[in-house]
Design an enzyme around this catalytic site. Structure first.
Site, PDB file in Angstrom:
ATOM      1  N   LYS A  22      51.245  -5.563  32.017  1.00 43.19           N
ATOM      2  CA  LYS A  22      52.179  -4.691  31.302  1.00 43.19           C
ATOM      3  C   LYS A  22      53.593  -4.805  31.867  1.00 43.19           C
ATOM      4  O   LYS A  22      54.569  -4.917  31.120  1.00 43.19           O
ATOM      5  CB  LYS A  22      51.686  -3.240  31.372  1.00 43.19           C
ATOM      6  CG  LYS A  22      52.517  -2.247  30.556  1.00 43.19           C
ATOM      7  CD  LYS A  22      51.680  -1.038  30.184  1.00 43.19           C
ATOM      8  CE  LYS A  22      51.403  -0.122  31.367  1.00 43.19           C
ATOM      9  NZ  LYS A  22      52.551   0.794  31.651  1.00 43.19           N
ATOM     10  N   SER A  23      53.714  -4.781  33.189  1.00 46.30           N
ATOM     11  CA  SER A  23      55.037  -4.847  33.816  1.00 46.30           C
ATOM     12  C   SER A  23      55.752  -6.148  33.466  1.00 46.30           C
ATOM     13  O   SER A  23      56.954  -6.159  33.173  1.00 46.30           O
ATOM     14  CB  SER A  23      54.903  -4.729  35.336  1.00 46.30           C
ATOM     15  OG  SER A  23      54.376  -3.479  35.718  1.00 46.30           O
ATOM     16  N   SER A 168      60.282   2.451  44.477  1.00 42.52           N
ATOM     17  CA  SER A 168      59.963   2.467  43.057  1.00 42.52           C
ATOM     18  C   SER A 168      60.531   1.224  42.389  1.00 42.52           C
ATOM     19  O   SER A 168      61.750   1.001  42.418  1.00 42.52           O
ATOM     20  CB  SER A 168      60.544   3.713  42.386  1.00 42.52           C
ATOM     21  OG  SER A 168      60.519   3.596  40.976  1.00 42.52           O
ATOM     22  N   ASP A 316      49.251   2.582  41.008  1.00 40.38           N
ATOM     23  CA  ASP A 316      48.623   2.815  39.707  1.00 40.38           C
ATOM     24  C   ASP A 316      47.100   2.782  39.775  1.00 40.38           C
ATOM     25  O   ASP A 316      46.423   3.229  38.846  1.00 40.38           O
ATOM     26  CB  ASP A 316      49.102   1.783  38.684  1.00 40.38           C
ATOM     27  CG  ASP A 316      50.512   2.057  38.202  1.00 40.38           C
ATOM     28  OD1 ASP A 316      50.962   3.211  38.320  1.00 40.38           O
ATOM     29  OD2 ASP A 316      51.170   1.124  37.714  1.00 40.38           O
ATOM     30  N   LYS A 343      53.923  10.488  37.438  1.00 35.19           N
ATOM     31  CA  LYS A 343      53.442   9.466  36.503  1.00 35.19           C
ATOM     32  C   LYS A 343      53.228  10.121  35.133  1.00 35.19           C
ATOM     33  O   LYS A 343      53.741  11.204  34.865  1.00 35.19           O
ATOM     34  CB  LYS A 343      52.158   8.837  37.050  1.00 35.19           C
ATOM     35  CG  LYS A 343      52.358   8.029  38.320  1.00 35.19           C
ATOM     36  CD  LYS A 343      53.156   6.768  38.041  1.00 35.19           C
ATOM     37  CE  LYS A 343      53.281   5.886  39.261  1.00 35.19           C
ATOM     38  NZ  LYS A 343      54.002   4.629  38.974  1.00 35.19           N
ATOM     39  N   ARG A 347      48.874  12.717  38.643  1.00 33.59           N
ATOM     40  CA  ARG A 347      47.582  12.050  38.804  1.00 33.59           C
ATOM     41  C   ARG A 347      46.796  12.539  40.018  1.00 33.59           C
ATOM     42  O   ARG A 347      45.596  12.276  40.117  1.00 33.59           O
ATOM     43  CB  ARG A 347      47.779  10.534  38.851  1.00 33.59           C
ATOM     44  CG  ARG A 347      48.106   9.961  37.473  1.00 33.59           C
ATOM     45  CD  ARG A 347      48.257   8.455  37.498  1.00 33.59           C
ATOM     46  NE  ARG A 347      48.519   7.957  36.146  1.00 33.59           N
ATOM     47  CZ  ARG A 347      49.089   6.790  35.887  1.00 33.59           C
ATOM     48  NH1 ARG A 347      49.455   6.003  36.883  1.00 33.59           N
ATOM     49  NH2 ARG A 347      49.282   6.410  34.637  1.00 33.59           N
ATOM     50  N   ARG A 389      45.345   5.688  32.421  1.00 30.98           N
ATOM     51  CA  ARG A 389      44.597   5.357  33.642  1.00 30.98           C
ATOM     52  C   ARG A 389      43.565   6.433  33.993  1.00 30.98           C
ATOM     53  O   ARG A 389      42.498   6.112  34.534  1.00 30.98           O
ATOM     54  CB  ARG A 389      45.561   5.111  34.804  1.00 30.98           C
ATOM     55  CG  ARG A 389      46.538   3.988  34.506  1.00 30.98           C
ATOM     56  CD  ARG A 389      47.093   3.318  35.727  1.00 30.98           C
ATOM     57  NE  ARG A 389      48.240   2.483  35.365  1.00 30.98           N
ATOM     58  CZ  ARG A 389      48.165   1.253  34.887  1.00 30.98           C
ATOM     59  NH1 ARG A 389      46.976   0.704  34.698  1.00 30.98           N
ATOM     60  NH2 ARG A 389      49.246   0.574  34.589  1.00 30.98           N
TER      61      ARG A 389
END
Length: 427
Positions: A22-23, A168, A316, A343, A347, A389
């Site tokens: 995805k990134s 980040s 993640d 996120k 999470r 996720r």
């Protein structure tokens, strides 16, 4: 709202592939749009988040052609060739899209408005807005630009040296991308090195990026040149099926054509520490990204401590690590992971809440989780909270539960892993 049901299964042996990273898919579209010429992207992830990135650039005048289910052509406009959008740029659920777009749009000659769904509306944008303002950016929004919708009035930028309080990749990338339009040099320093997909891919597009311990620099005024990008399988998606093999002792799985970027392979280090036998084979490299296969099997797991510099390399994957930890002997401690709170959901809380429904012994801390194992899991109705996720993690937990686990809101999984349920059924 759709649901997904998973059940206890027998040991399995499988060879699979997972959808594109995805990134990397996000960045291939973005950098292809900012480059001169035609960029071809193979292995593109056609998930909701990456489609939001395409939609935003199409509104900026970029032509993106779909040539197959996972291949696209991007007709680059160059940075100066982007056009003022006639309507709001909607990033959907994609934090990567909005934060990197902030950096790209800050140095344009026009005004843009960025917004997303309700989840994006709760996620802090000031961590990007602050350093961009130090470069001269004009960004306004709810609570002084902390939350969407954001209005970005393009203006000339000046390079800075920024010491980020958090590691980040989104913050770092936004600043470096703004640095392309800035005068002078832009430098970002981090507490520990975050994902470096931006630095690797910018180099593949012909941009000179200076990289050093816990930081990177870029000179303004550089142009991107179109190239071919082969997107590897997403190791964050692969993590769920690596975990599936650990949840069902005696199983073995091989995942082929997966990204092996060292800033992303913390999950492999953790599973090895827990007692898994892992074989990694590098096979090729594309756009600076190593690609290969991962094979994993395990008969018995043990608890571990996870923290420090390892966290940015697996941030993640923490929800699925917590699931696996319920089946490990002893205590697993996850710390230094406060980043999980900002996120798609908090999470820390959502992982703990849903695992408790399954009978797991989980304690929330200020910056992580403590999981006691080995614990038998029971069936339950879980929620994804709209977080892909969390939804996938609970589905994998169901493989070791005594009764079916039902995941409400499973449509969220499409954000990063189209075809997840079909692949799960193959096990």
């Amino acid at each position: 709202m759709s649901t997904l049901t998973s059940n206890r299964i027998k040991p399995f042996r499988k060879v699979i592939t997972v959808p594109g990273d995805k990134s990397i898919s996000h960045r291939a579209i973005m950098f292809g749009s900012l480059a001169k010429g035609i960029t071809t992207v193979e292995g593109f992830l056609p998930g909701a988040d990456c489609l939001s990135t395409i939609a935003c650039f199409e509104k900026l005048g970029v032509q993106v052609e779909k040539t197959s289910a996972t291949s696209v052509r991007v007709i680059g406009k160059s940075i100066d060739g982007l056009q003022a959008p006639i309507s709001t740029l909607d990033v959907g659920n994609s934090g990567t899209t909005i934060r990197l777009m902030m950096g790209i749009l800050a140095g344009t000659s026009f005004t843009s408005i960025l917004e997303g769904d309700a989840s994006i509306g709760r996620r802090p944008m000031d961590r990007v807005a602050k350093p961009l303002r130090m470069m001269g950016a004009k960004i306004s929004g709810k609570e002084n630009g902390k939350f969407t919708p954001l209005t970005i009035k393009g203006t000339p930028l000046q390079g800075i040296i920024y010491e980020s309080p958090v590691s980040s990749a989104q913050v770092k990338s936004a600043i470096l991308l703004a640095g392309l339009s800035a005068s002078g040099k832009t430098t970002v320093l981090e507490p520990t090195t975050s994902r470096d997909h931006t630095e690797r891919m910018l180099s593949a597009f012909g941009v000179q990026v200076e990289r050093f311990n816990n930081g990177a620099s870029i000179e303004g005024g550089q142009e991107l040149t179109a190239t071919k990008v082969i997107v590897p399988g997403d190791i964050s998606s692969a993590a769920f099926f690596l975990a599936a093999a650990l949840m069902v002792p005696g199983s073995t799985i091989t995942i082929e054509n997966v990204g092996l970027n060292p800033t992303r392979t913390g999950i492999i280090d953790v599973f090895k520490a827990m007692g898994a036998q892992v074989t990694v084979e590098k096979q090729q490299e594309s756009s600076g990204e190593p690609i290969g296969s991962i094979t994993i099997t395990c008969e018995e797991l043990k608890g571990v401590e996870i923290g420090g510099d390892l966290i940015p390399r697996l941030i993640d994957e923490i929800p699925i690590i917590a699931v696996v930890a319920t089946q490990a002997k002893g205590k697993t401690v996850i710390r230094d992971a406060a980043e999980l709170k900002v996120k798609e959901t908090n999470r820390i809380s959502t992982t703990a809440n849903e695992l408790r429904k399954l009978g797991a012994q989980v304690e929330e801390t200020e910056d992580g989780l403590i999981i006691e194992g080995k614990t038998p899991l029971r069936g339950a109705i879980c929620s994804s909270y709209g977080d892909h996720r969390i939804g996938m993690a609970m589905a994998i937990a169901g493989l070791a539960a005594d009764e079916p686990v039902v995941v409400d809101g499973s449509e969220a999984i499409q954000v990063s892993f189209p075809g997840f349920y079909e692949l799960l059924k193959q096990l």
